[in-house]
Design an enzyme around this catalytic site. Structure first.
Site, mmCIF file in Angstrom:
data_model
loop_
_atom_site.group_PDB
_atom_site.id
_atom_site.type_symbol
_atom_site.label_atom_id
_atom_site.label_comp_id
_atom_site.label_asym_id
_atom_site.label_seq_id
_atom_site.Cartn_x
_atom_site.Cartn_y
_atom_site.Cartn_z
ATOM 1 N N HIS A 127 38.120 -19.232 78.369
ATOM 2 C CA HIS A 127 39.481 -19.012 77.872
ATOM 3 C C HIS A 127 39.964 -20.074 76.890
ATOM 4 O O HIS A 127 40.925 -19.831 76.151
ATOM 5 C CB HIS A 127 40.468 -18.960 79.037
ATOM 6 C CG HIS A 127 40.291 -17.789 79.944
ATOM 7 N ND1 HIS A 127 40.274 -16.487 79.487
ATOM 8 C CD2 HIS A 127 40.107 -17.723 81.294
ATOM 9 C CE1 HIS A 127 40.095 -15.668 80.517
ATOM 10 N NE2 HIS A 127 39.989 -16.386 81.608
ATOM 11 N N ASP A 162 32.857 -11.663 83.773
ATOM 12 C CA ASP A 162 33.999 -12.216 84.489
ATOM 13 C C ASP A 162 35.072 -11.136 84.601
ATOM 14 O O ASP A 162 35.167 -10.258 83.746
ATOM 15 C CB ASP A 162 34.535 -13.404 83.689
ATOM 16 C CG ASP A 162 35.490 -14.293 84.465
ATOM 17 O OD1 ASP A 162 36.609 -13.847 84.744
ATOM 18 O OD2 ASP A 162 35.126 -15.440 84.764
ATOM 19 N N HIS A 164 38.086 -11.504 84.090
ATOM 20 C CA HIS A 164 39.053 -11.751 83.025
ATOM 21 C C HIS A 164 38.388 -11.620 81.654
ATOM 22 O O HIS A 164 37.217 -11.978 81.486
ATOM 23 C CB HIS A 164 39.662 -13.146 83.162
ATOM 24 C CG HIS A 164 40.389 -13.361 84.452
ATOM 25 N ND1 HIS A 164 39.791 -13.939 85.548
ATOM 26 C CD2 HIS A 164 41.655 -13.050 84.820
ATOM 27 C CE1 HIS A 164 40.661 -13.996 86.543
ATOM 28 N NE2 HIS A 164 41.799 -13.456 86.135
ATOM 29 N N ASP A 278 34.420 -13.996 89.774
ATOM 30 C CA ASP A 278 35.689 -13.452 90.246
ATOM 31 C C ASP A 278 35.732 -11.934 90.119
ATOM 32 O O ASP A 278 36.718 -11.300 90.492
ATOM 33 C CB ASP A 278 36.875 -14.078 89.513
ATOM 34 C CG ASP A 278 36.704 -14.105 88.003
ATOM 35 O OD1 ASP A 278 35.724 -13.521 87.501
ATOM 36 O OD2 ASP A 278 37.538 -14.719 87.322
#
Length: 489
Positions: A127, A162, A164, A278
């Protein structure tokens, strides 16, 4: 250095627990996987290396800020997005140097053909942006590793599983065809970071950048503009937005279909695979329903392409499941099955006991009925339904997944063939960068040019040189030396 990254403490109630790296380390040792690979201590990335992507002022600020002095820099903290999600903690910059150095070193070993697969479970912080921290990420080691691979490879494929969206990596390479980014992630319901749909509004940062660099009349900034890359990078940013509860069958079928076509069309010279855990069922911040087997199947599939492969960690906020997942995937990358570590029968629900304030010690792996395991190890009362029997509803209908697949494949058809690179100009540019680089960075961390197998056995290598290259033996401890501070939350 394992203890350096594994002992980092983001603070009470913060979901990021670097101690998961120590837990992964324990499991890797317990299965003797370390005996089947070379383990190297990474160098601490120099500020000038970090500044190959990040702005120099941001890197300098990370180097300077400490918990004791942060109150003096309130304006800068806001500017660089440091705060609740990305707190300032002890040894923050050293932590960034180590995990970024690991990914950079992994890329260099691949470039020098010293290995076919390189793993850095501490990396994968996707990120972080050029000028700011984001989503628990401070330095984007993935971008730095890809930039390193681009010195030797005309095209690099980045794959992200992931939960995200891999927004930082996508944004870094949004305007180039040298890197194709493919991200499978949750989108919708204000889920972080809010990007990565097949059709979305271009974010505010890119809007301003486009208006500054391009003629606004030639750039589509209207609602529904495709988030697929721009200019030379158009169609080279691929997003697969998913809904809650996607399971192994749906995820792996979609993953294999898209990735097969991507590799066929793009013909990458190397692959970077971000294995954020995750996306597993039961994650504290996740919402998918993947088992470890389903997650690991993606790793197994990418490995079969037999391309230089750099594998990193990423998200993952139920420590026990993260450690087990990355251990299983280490085994897969080493062609070693770990039947006792496969947790498909557990449904990854041990972490859900934490939601009831229960403590599960799972350095050992138990091949018993999951209900018995939960009741025995977690002291689960008989009248409490085992979490392993609770599955999240899959909101991804067949028609929805088919629509996403067809959109992605249609975008790929817009790429007539793998992009060519003027390699002569590229090599000259790389040599120029290398010359400049040599004057800025101490050269002692570079991978040696010699072949270790051809070394004179009677000629002793000094201890300093050995320490730079190989993990210290005394760091392979298997005792109870790892402490996860106060895990409140």
């Amino acid at each position: 250095m394992l203890r350096d990254v594994g002992s980092v403490y983001f603070g009470p109630n913060h979901p990021m627990k670097p101690h998961r790296l120590c837990m992964t380390h324990h499991l890797v040792l317990s299965y003797d996987l370390h005996k089947k690979m070379e383990i190297y201590r990474p160098h601490k990335a120099y500020p000038v290396e970090l500044a190959q992507f990040h702005s120099a002022d941001y890197v300098e600020f990370l180097h300077r800020i400490t918990p004791d002095t942060q109150h003096l820099f309130r304006q800068e903290l806001t500017k660089y997005n440091l705060g609740e999600d990305c707190p300032v903690f002890e040894n923050l910059f050293e932590f960034c140097q180590i995990y970024a150095g690991g990914t950079i070193d992994a890329a260099r070993r691949l470039n020098n053909q010293l290995c076919d697969i390189a793993i850095n479970w501490a990396g994968g912080l996707h990120h972080a942006k050029k000028c700011e921290a984001s989503g628990f990420c401070y330095i984007n080691d993935l971008v730095l590793g890809i930039l390193e691979l681009l010195k030797y490879h005309a095209r690099v494929l980045y794959i992200d599983i992931d939960v995200h969206h891999g927004d930082g990596v996508e944004e870094a390479f949004y305007f180039t065809d040298r890197v194709m980014t493919v991200s499978f992630h949750k989108f919708g319901d204000l889920f972080f970071p809010g990007t990565g749909d097949v059709k979305v509004l271009i974010n505010v940062f890119l809007c301003f950048l486009y208006l500054y660099l391009l003629d606004a009349n030639t750039t589509d900034l209207s609602p529904g503009a495709l988030e697929i890359g721009e200019r030379e990078g158009k169609f080279y940013a691929i997003n697969v937005p998913l809904k809650d509860g996607i399971d192994d069958t749906s995820f792996t079928r979609l993953f294999k279909t898209i990735i097969s076509k991507v590799v066929e069309t793009y013909a990458p010279g190397a692959i970077v695979l971000q294995c954020g855990a995750d996306s597993l069922a039961g994650d504290r911040l996740g919402c998918f329903n993947l088992s470890i087997d389903g997650h690991a199947e993606c790793v197994r599939f990418v490995k079969k392409f037999n391309l230089p492969l750099l594998v990193t960690g990423g998200g993952g906020y139920t420590k026990e499941n993260v450690a087990r997942c990355w251990t299983v995937e280490t085994g897969i990358l080493l062609d070693t099955e770990l039947p006792n570590a496969r947790l498909d029968t557990f449904k990854l629900s041990l972490a859900r006991a934490n939601q009831h304030g229960l403590s599960c010690e799972i350095y050992g792996l138990y091949d018993i009925d999951p209900t018995t395991f939960l009741r025995m190890v977690c002291n689960l009362p008989d009248d409490v339904l085992p979490f392993s029997l609770i599955e999240q509803e899959n909101l991804n209908s067949k028609s929805y997944l088919s629509t996403i697949k067809m959109q992605v494949l249609e975008n790929l058809r817009s790429i007539q063939h793998a992009p060519s690179v003027q390699m002569q100009e590229f090599i000259i540019l790389w040599l120029l960068i290398a010359v400049i680089y040599e004057f800025q960075v101490p050269p002692d961390f570079y991978i040696p040019e010699f072949d270790e197998d051809e070394q004179n056995p009677d000629e002793r290598m000094d201890q300093h040189t050995q320490d730079k290259q190989i993990q210290r033996d005394d760091e392979f401890y298997e005792g109870d030396n790892d402490n996860d501070h106060m895990d409140v939350g």
